[in-house]
Motif scaffolding. Structure first.
Motif, mmCIF file in Angstrom:
data_model
loop_
_atom_site.group_PDB
_atom_site.id
_atom_site.type_symbol
_atom_site.label_atom_id
_atom_site.label_comp_id
_atom_site.label_asym_id
_atom_site.label_seq_id
_atom_site.Cartn_x
_atom_site.Cartn_y
_atom_site.Cartn_z
ATOM 1 N N SER A 1 -2.131 3.668 -7.726
ATOM 2 C CA SER A 1 -2.059 4.179 -6.499
ATOM 3 C C SER A 1 -3.443 4.377 -5.749
ATOM 4 O O SER A 1 -4.426 4.753 -6.213
ATOM 5 C CB SER A 1 -1.265 5.359 -6.118
ATOM 6 N N ALA A 2 -3.650 4.243 -4.505
ATOM 7 C CA ALA A 2 -4.971 4.406 -3.555
ATOM 8 C C ALA A 2 -4.974 5.585 -3.012
ATOM 9 O O ALA A 2 -5.964 5.916 -2.321
ATOM 10 C CB ALA A 2 -5.175 3.109 -2.626
ATOM 11 N N SER A 3 -3.913 6.402 -3.127
ATOM 12 C CA SER A 3 -3.774 7.614 -2.539
ATOM 13 C C SER A 3 -4.256 8.747 -3.300
ATOM 14 O O SER A 3 -4.356 8.923 -4.618
ATOM 15 C CB SER A 3 -2.497 7.966 -1.936
ATOM 16 N N HIS B 1 -0.386 -0.623 -6.308
ATOM 17 C CA HIS B 1 -1.532 -1.501 -6.749
ATOM 18 C C HIS B 1 -1.202 -1.654 -8.481
ATOM 19 O O HIS B 1 -1.100 -0.602 -8.981
ATOM 20 C CB HIS B 1 -3.046 -1.095 -6.712
ATOM 21 N N TYR C 1 0.753 -0.975 0.072
ATOM 22 C CA TYR C 1 0.087 0.025 -0.076
ATOM 23 C C TYR C 1 0.831 1.124 -0.023
ATOM 24 O O TYR C 1 1.789 1.375 0.710
ATOM 25 C CB TYR C 1 -0.813 0.010 1.293
ATOM 26 N N PRO C 2 0.472 2.293 -0.733
ATOM 27 C CA PRO C 2 -0.641 2.542 -1.485
ATOM 28 C C PRO C 2 -0.540 1.672 -2.843
ATOM 29 O O PRO C 2 -1.585 2.363 -3.721
ATOM 30 C CB PRO C 2 -0.961 3.724 -1.573
#
Length: 282
Positions: A63-65, A42, A39-40
């Protein structure tokens, strides 16, 4: 890849994150032999989009951010084994937020083995007011390998408050496997310089570095003509030590720059791989 964990608190000193990707040729296709993506970061499944080059693996690093924040530190390690063909790109441009005097650092370490093709073509970063971004890249490229590397930025002030970004800087080192230095490139620009006219009337800029043997390089004039046809202003010249070529690109906005970089990737890919590549959807 330009994104890190969410770090929007005024009391947060920033985050550190690493991604490691190793691509290898197996069974006529390039596959991820090893990946460590926490994380973050992916990664989606790999895509094989080109019927004429079925071994070419395209991977989207996501990215999840919400972008890059003050004090964030990111490291990306890419290893492409002999004769593999690997294309790494981002899902979109990444916002770089106010650096708050701590700045943001992205480091890349790239290894391209004999006969391999590696393209790392990130969408331009979007520098918000106060953004302070440093890119630090080192790449080791075999004599007969191809590396396409593109980095760029676009300036954006969402509130139209007239506040510039703080700074954008880049350090690039290209080596041979024996440690011989092929190319050193350093540059920086401060936001107040850009606002004062260092970019002319342009709001976006990028550098494309193509390391390749002479028979796998595109014609410089054709490359510039195609990139400029998308509304950019470009200039290219041979890289030191007959290593390839370097292109600088200016554009009026990030969208235009992204289209110019995409065009450069396709021209370089055709010269290196001998066939046209299909468009990568984003």
């Amino acid at each position: 890849m330009r994104s890190l964990p969410l770090s929007s608190s005024a009391f947060d000193s920033g985050r550190s994150a690493e991604a490691h990707l190793a691509a290898d040729l197996a069974g006529g296709r390039t596959v991820l032999r090893r990946q460590h993506v926490g994380y973050p970061f992916h990664v989606t499944r790999g895509f094989y989009l080109d019927a004429a080059r079925p071994e070419l693996l395209t991977l989207y690093l996501q990215s999840a951010s919400g972008g890059l924040y003050a004090g964030d530190r990111l490291k990306l390690d890419v290893d492409v084994a002999a004769n593999a063909a690997f294309h790494l790109t981002t899902q979109a441009s990444t916002v770089v937020h106010d650096g708050r005097e701590a700045g943001t650092l992205q480091q890349q370490s790239i290894t391209v083995g004999p006969g391999a093709f590696c393209a790392i073509a990130s969408d331009p970063c979007v520098l918000f007011p106060g953004a302070d971004l440093c890119l630090d890249t080192i790449a080791t490229v075999a004599e007969d390998a191809v590396l396409f590397l593109a980095d760029g930025f676009a300036v954006h002030d969402p509130r139209q408050a007239g506040r510039p970004f703080a700074s954008f800087s880049s350090r690039l080192r290209i080596l041979r496997p024996d440690g011989r230095v092929l190319l050193l490139d350093r540059g920086s620009i401060r936001g107040n310089e850009a606002r004062a006219g260092s970019l002319g009337d342009m709001a976006a800029a990028a550098t494309v570095v193509l390391i390749a043997p002479p028979d796998k390089l595109p014609d410089v004039g054709t490359l510039g003509q195609i990139v400029d046809g998308f509304g950019c202003l470009s200039g290219a010249s041979p890289a030191p030590n007959q290593a390839g070529l370097v292109m600088r690109i200016l554009a009026p906005d990030g969208g235009t720059l992204a289209r110019g970089l995409e065009a450069a990737f396709h021209v370089a890919g055709r010269a290196a791989l001998g066939s046209d590549l299909v468009r990568r959807r984003k």
